[in-house]
Design a protein around this motif. Sequence first.
Motif, PDB file in Angstrom:
ATOM      1  N   CYS A 271      43.184  36.624  38.151  1.00 51.52           N
ATOM      2  CA  CYS A 271      42.629  37.653  39.027  1.00 51.52           C
ATOM      3  C   CYS A 271      43.297  37.650  40.396  1.00 51.52           C
ATOM      4  CB  CYS A 271      41.134  37.447  39.210  1.00 51.52           C
ATOM      5  SG  CYS A 271      40.201  37.574  37.671  1.00 51.52           S
ATOM      6  N   GLY A 272      43.569  38.841  40.882  1.00 51.15           N
ATOM      7  CA  GLY A 272      44.055  39.013  42.250  1.00 51.15           C
ATOM      8  C   GLY A 272      42.884  39.374  43.138  1.00 51.15           C
ATOM      9  N   GLU A 273      43.181  39.961  44.265  1.00 53.03           N
ATOM     10  CA  GLU A 273      42.121  40.408  45.162  1.00 53.03           C
ATOM     11  C   GLU A 273      41.369  41.569  44.522  1.00 53.03           C
ATOM     12  OE1 GLU A 273      43.554  41.200  49.080  1.00 53.03           O
ATOM     13  OE2 GLU A 273      44.795  39.403  49.074  1.00 53.03           O
ATOM     14  N   GLY A 274      40.098  41.616  44.755  1.00 57.37           N
ATOM     15  CA  GLY A 274      39.299  42.692  44.177  1.00 57.37           C
ATOM     16  C   GLY A 274      39.030  42.449  42.712  1.00 57.37           C
ATOM     17  N   ALA A 275      39.151  43.492  41.919  1.00 61.31           N
ATOM     18  CA  ALA A 275      38.792  43.410  40.502  1.00 61.31           C
ATOM     19  C   ALA A 275      40.004  43.530  39.582  1.00 61.31           C
ATOM     20  CB  ALA A 275      37.780  44.497  40.176  1.00 61.31           C
ATOM     21  N   SER A 276      41.175  43.148  40.058  1.00 65.16           N
ATOM     22  CA  SER A 276      42.372  43.279  39.224  1.00 65.16           C
ATOM     23  C   SER A 276      42.589  41.999  38.420  1.00 65.16           C
ATOM     24  CB  SER A 276      43.605  43.579  40.086  1.00 65.16           C
ATOM     25  OG  SER A 276      43.764  42.568  41.072  1.00 65.16           O
ATOM     26  N   CYS A 277      41.960  41.897  37.278  1.00 66.56           N
ATOM     27  CA  CYS A 277      42.042  40.705  36.440  1.00 66.56           C
ATOM     28  C   CYS A 277      42.722  41.033  35.113  1.00 66.56           C
ATOM     29  CB  CYS A 277      40.654  40.149  36.155  1.00 66.56           C
ATOM     30  SG  CYS A 277      39.775  39.586  37.624  1.00 66.56           S
ATOM     31  N   TYR A 278      43.660  40.181  34.730  1.00 65.02           N
ATOM     32  CA  TYR A 278      44.369  40.337  33.468  1.00 65.02           C
ATOM     33  C   TYR A 278      44.174  39.095  32.619  1.00 65.02           C
ATOM     34  CZ  TYR A 278      46.702  44.267  35.643  1.00 65.02           C
ATOM     35  OH  TYR A 278      46.953  45.463  36.261  1.00 65.02           O
TER      36      TYR A 278
ATOM     37  N   VAL B  35      43.538  44.034  30.338  1.00 62.70           N
ATOM     38  CA  VAL B  35      42.686  43.981  31.517  1.00 62.70           C
ATOM     39  C   VAL B  35      41.425  43.232  31.103  1.00 62.70           C
ATOM     40  CG1 VAL B  35      41.335  45.375  33.121  1.00 62.70           C
ATOM     41  CG2 VAL B  35      43.621  46.126  32.443  1.00 62.70           C
TER      42      VAL B  35
END
Length: 65
Positions: free
Chosen positions: A11-18, A32
């Motif tokens: 996960c990066g900042e916010g809700a960007s999870c792979y 995602v």
Amino acid sequence: MADIAWEEAFCGEGASCYRIGVDGDGNSYIAVAGAEAAYVTDTADALRQLIRDIKAGKADHLLAD
């Protein structure tokens, strides 16, 4: 559907999870987090090369603001 062993989400900042996964047949998957039924798939060798290329900075231009 393939029997995919998913890794914990990256996960990066916010809700960007792979999530990245593999199956017993040598295939790799990227999805995602939370939408694993809609994945991109290729060989495990292709995933290895993708990771190497990202680590080498070949995708840095995608991060430019």
